[in-house]
Write a protein that holds these residues in place. Structure first.
Motif, mmCIF file in Angstrom:
data_model
loop_
_atom_site.group_PDB
_atom_site.id
_atom_site.type_symbol
_atom_site.label_atom_id
_atom_site.label_comp_id
_atom_site.label_asym_id
_atom_site.label_seq_id
_atom_site.Cartn_x
_atom_site.Cartn_y
_atom_site.Cartn_z
ATOM 1 N N VAL A 65 -61.938 -70.802 90.555
ATOM 2 C CA VAL A 65 -62.969 -70.063 89.835
ATOM 3 C C VAL A 65 -64.101 -71.038 89.535
ATOM 4 C CG1 VAL A 65 -63.583 -68.865 87.704
ATOM 5 C CG2 VAL A 65 -61.388 -68.387 88.813
ATOM 6 N N VAL A 66 -65.327 -70.632 89.857
ATOM 7 C CA VAL A 66 -66.511 -71.429 89.540
ATOM 8 C C VAL A 66 -67.322 -70.683 88.488
ATOM 9 C CG1 VAL A 66 -68.566 -72.592 90.416
ATOM 10 C CG2 VAL A 66 -66.549 -72.372 91.888
ATOM 11 N N VAL A 67 -67.609 -71.373 87.386
ATOM 12 C CA VAL A 67 -68.343 -70.783 86.267
ATOM 13 C C VAL A 67 -69.809 -71.208 86.363
ATOM 14 C CG1 VAL A 67 -68.500 -70.596 83.760
ATOM 15 C CG2 VAL A 67 -66.251 -70.873 84.862
ATOM 16 N N HIS A 68 -70.708 -70.243 86.237
ATOM 17 C CA HIS A 68 -72.146 -70.468 86.361
ATOM 18 C C HIS A 68 -72.879 -69.941 85.123
ATOM 19 C CE1 HIS A 68 -71.838 -70.678 90.942
ATOM 20 N NE2 HIS A 68 -70.752 -69.982 90.657
ATOM 21 N N ILE A 127 -71.950 -73.943 97.254
ATOM 22 C CA ILE A 127 -71.952 -74.592 98.572
ATOM 23 C C ILE A 127 -70.600 -75.254 98.834
ATOM 24 C CG2 ILE A 127 -72.965 -76.500 99.908
ATOM 25 C CD1 ILE A 127 -75.610 -75.911 98.441
ATOM 26 N N GLY A 128 -70.088 -75.054 100.031
ATOM 27 C CA GLY A 128 -68.863 -75.707 100.463
ATOM 28 C C GLY A 128 -67.573 -75.088 99.989
ATOM 29 N N LEU A 129 -67.648 -74.165 99.016
ATOM 30 C CA LEU A 129 -66.431 -73.649 98.397
ATOM 31 C C LEU A 129 -66.365 -72.127 98.331
ATOM 32 C CD1 LEU A 129 -66.329 -76.205 95.426
ATOM 33 C CD2 LEU A 129 -64.941 -76.285 97.511
ATOM 34 N N ASN A 130 -67.403 -71.446 98.827
ATOM 35 C CA ASN A 130 -67.425 -69.982 98.744
ATOM 36 C C ASN A 130 -66.190 -69.328 99.331
ATOM 37 O OD1 ASN A 130 -70.221 -69.629 97.727
ATOM 38 N ND2 ASN A 130 -70.787 -70.506 99.706
ATOM 39 N N TYR A 131 -65.642 -69.916 100.371
ATOM 40 C CA TYR A 131 -64.533 -69.305 101.109
ATOM 41 C C TYR A 131 -63.263 -69.184 100.276
ATOM 42 C CZ TYR A 131 -62.152 -73.790 101.477
ATOM 43 O OH TYR A 131 -61.482 -74.954 101.163
ATOM 44 N N MET A 132 -63.193 -69.899 99.136
ATOM 45 C CA MET A 132 -61.979 -69.899 98.330
ATOM 46 C C MET A 132 -62.253 -69.645 96.844
ATOM 47 S SD MET A 132 -61.226 -74.027 98.004
ATOM 48 C CE MET A 132 -60.034 -73.833 96.687
ATOM 49 N N ALA A 133 -63.508 -69.401 96.473
ATOM 50 C CA ALA A 133 -63.880 -69.403 95.058
ATOM 51 C C ALA A 133 -64.396 -68.061 94.564
ATOM 52 C CB ALA A 133 -64.934 -70.476 94.795
ATOM 53 N N ILE A 134 -63.889 -67.647 93.417
ATOM 54 C CA ILE A 134 -64.431 -66.515 92.674
ATOM 55 C C ILE A 134 -65.528 -67.044 91.760
ATOM 56 C CG2 ILE A 134 -63.929 -64.818 90.870
ATOM 57 C CD1 ILE A 134 -61.105 -64.601 92.037
ATOM 58 N N GLY A 135 -66.679 -66.392 91.773
ATOM 59 C CA GLY A 135 -67.797 -66.816 90.940
ATOM 60 C C GLY A 135 -67.955 -65.956 89.702
ATOM 61 N N ILE A 136 -68.113 -66.625 88.554
ATOM 62 C CA ILE A 136 -68.401 -65.934 87.286
ATOM 63 C C ILE A 136 -69.774 -66.391 86.813
ATOM 64 C CG2 ILE A 136 -67.731 -65.538 84.890
ATOM 65 C CD1 ILE A 136 -64.862 -66.236 85.666
ATOM 66 N N LYS A 163 -53.411 -64.208 86.959
ATOM 67 C CA LYS A 163 -52.241 -63.349 87.151
ATOM 68 C C LYS A 163 -52.269 -62.648 88.503
ATOM 69 C CE LYS A 163 -51.580 -62.393 82.216
ATOM 70 N NZ LYS A 163 -51.640 -61.354 81.148
ATOM 71 N N LYS A 164 -53.458 -62.525 89.097
ATOM 72 C CA LYS A 164 -53.618 -61.823 90.362
ATOM 73 C C LYS A 164 -53.627 -62.750 91.574
ATOM 74 C CE LYS A 164 -56.575 -58.490 90.695
ATOM 75 N NZ LYS A 164 -57.898 -57.822 90.740
ATOM 76 N N HIS A 165 -54.096 -63.973 91.388
ATOM 77 C CA HIS A 165 -54.320 -64.880 92.502
ATOM 78 C C HIS A 165 -53.774 -66.274 92.170
ATOM 79 C CE1 HIS A 165 -57.053 -61.783 93.935
ATOM 80 N NE2 HIS A 165 -57.734 -61.860 92.796
ATOM 81 N N PRO A 166 -53.459 -67.070 93.199
ATOM 82 C CA PRO A 166 -52.962 -68.431 92.956
ATOM 83 C C PRO A 166 -54.095 -69.400 92.611
ATOM 84 C CG PRO A 166 -53.061 -68.016 95.311
ATOM 85 C CD PRO A 166 -53.429 -66.713 94.645
ATOM 86 N N ILE A 167 -54.719 -69.182 91.465
ATOM 87 C CA ILE A 167 -55.850 -70.020 91.050
ATOM 88 C C ILE A 167 -55.339 -71.404 90.651
ATOM 89 C CG2 ILE A 167 -57.779 -70.283 89.450
ATOM 90 C CD1 ILE A 167 -58.087 -67.912 91.377
ATOM 91 N N THR A 168 -55.863 -72.413 91.307
ATOM 92 C CA THR A 168 -55.481 -73.797 91.025
ATOM 93 C C THR A 168 -56.592 -74.550 90.299
ATOM 94 O OG1 THR A 168 -54.099 -73.847 93.013
ATOM 95 C CG2 THR A 168 -54.735 -75.982 92.074
ATOM 96 N N TYR A 169 -57.854 -74.256 90.661
ATOM 97 C CA TYR A 169 -58.999 -74.998 90.141
ATOM 98 C C TYR A 169 -59.906 -74.077 89.323
ATOM 99 C CZ TYR A 169 -57.596 -78.243 93.837
ATOM 100 O OH TYR A 169 -56.875 -79.088 94.652
ATOM 101 N N VAL A 170 -60.388 -74.588 88.197
ATOM 102 C CA VAL A 170 -61.443 -73.938 87.417
ATOM 103 C C VAL A 170 -62.504 -75.002 87.169
ATOM 104 C CG1 VAL A 170 -62.089 -72.843 85.244
ATOM 105 C CG2 VAL A 170 -59.915 -72.251 86.342
ATOM 106 N N ILE A 171 -63.711 -74.771 87.687
ATOM 107 C CA ILE A 171 -64.769 -75.773 87.573
ATOM 108 C C ILE A 171 -66.071 -75.126 87.142
ATOM 109 C CG2 ILE A 171 -63.691 -77.165 89.392
ATOM 110 C CD1 ILE A 171 -66.046 -76.327 91.230
ATOM 111 N N ARG A 212 -55.854 -74.552 78.388
ATOM 112 C CA ARG A 212 -55.080 -75.764 78.678
ATOM 113 C C ARG A 212 -53.615 -75.481 78.999
ATOM 114 N NH1 ARG A 212 -55.946 -78.348 72.685
ATOM 115 N NH2 ARG A 212 -55.056 -76.640 71.467
ATOM 116 N N ASP A 213 -53.077 -74.379 78.510
ATOM 117 C CA ASP A 213 -51.677 -74.058 78.796
ATOM 118 C C ASP A 213 -51.455 -73.686 80.260
ATOM 119 O OD1 ASP A 213 -53.245 -71.706 77.813
ATOM 120 O OD2 ASP A 213 -51.474 -70.620 78.495
ATOM 121 N N LEU A 214 -52.520 -73.345 80.988
ATOM 122 C CA LEU A 214 -52.402 -72.962 82.387
ATOM 123 C C LEU A 214 -52.552 -74.156 83.326
ATOM 124 C CD1 LEU A 214 -54.390 -69.591 82.353
ATOM 125 C CD2 LEU A 214 -51.906 -69.949 82.264
ATOM 126 N N ASP A 215 -52.956 -75.289 82.802
ATOM 127 C CA ASP A 215 -52.968 -76.544 83.566
ATOM 128 C C ASP A 215 -53.795 -76.455 84.844
ATOM 129 O OD1 ASP A 215 -52.238 -79.236 83.782
ATOM 130 O OD2 ASP A 215 -50.517 -78.793 85.062
#
Length: 221
Positions: A65-68, A127-136, A163-171, A212-215
């Motif tokens: 997930v990328v936060v904007h 850039i570079g991450l659209n293929y795997m990233a949900i944008g907020i 809960k819906k997707h295997p989200i590993t990164y939040v940036i 933080r509990d989701l690591d």
């Protein structure tokens, strides 16, 4: 009888386009941008030409997930920016593609969440991450700092997505440079990069504290 009334109310909310999760306090309002055949073809071309990925449908497998922030201070003005299929007035981006920028979710100043695209539909936002990233996207910017309501909404939305997707990164958008040179970075032009400051370290620090509990990871290992 009370439980029946609650069930009927939730059914009605879903019928008019409002998603309701457990607790009945978290809602997503549907506000779809135009995603027609032309936008899909431009998205497929972007996946191929910019990410080196050939697909038959413009979809993603979300892992991030990328936060904007929008740097536009109203919901409707932001929607009007994202809704057209073609990008205009930004030569540093149109040189790469005429596909307009967009995101999956838009969070208003009061914390109300709108879904612009389905979670697994391709969107051009990082850039570079659209293929795997949900944008907020969050309504606000340097002159309109993101609100406490938006912080709460982002945390709830990311928990819902996890809960819906295997989200590993939040940036934050300003943190995407850390992925250059890694196996996750997929951009065919090494010189195609833009400088970002949104949504800033302060907002991301507060958001990560709530999650933080989701690591989640903030950078590649």
């Amino acid at each position: 009888m009370k439980n029946l009334i609650v069930i009927v109310f939730i059914f009605w909310l879903n019928w008019i386009g409002v998603s309701v999760t457990e607790g009945q306090t978290f809602r997503i309002f549907e506000k779809p941008i135009l995603f027609d055949e032309e936008r899909e073809q431009l998205s497929l071309a972007y996946l191929k030409n910019r990410h080196g990925i050939e697909k038959t449908s413009a979809t993603i497998n979300p892992q991030m997930v990328v936060v904007h922030w929008t740097a536009v201070n109203s919901l409707e003005a932001t929607f009007d920016v994202f809704n057209p299929v073609h990008l205009g007035g930004r030569p540093e981006l149109t040189a790469a593609s005429n596909l307009n920028v967009s995101a999956h979710f838009l969070v208003d100043r009061d914390g109300v969440i709108f879904r612009l695209l389905p979670d697994t539909t391709f969107a051009r936002h990082t850039i570079g991450l659209n293929y795997m990233a949900i944008g907020i996207e969050n309504i606000g910017g340097p002159d309109a700092p993101l609100t406490r309501a938006q912080l709460k909404a982002n945390a709830e939305l990311i928990r819902y997505l996890q809960k819906k997707h295997p989200i590993t990164y939040v940036i934050g958008h300003h943190e995407y440079y850390a992925f250059q040179g890694t196996s996750l970075w997929k951009e065919t032009d090494p010189d195609y990069i833009t400088q970002k400051q949104d949504p800033g370290d302060r907002f991301m620090k507060r958001l990560r504290k709530r999650l933080r509990d989701l690591d989640f990871k903030s950078k590649p290992e």
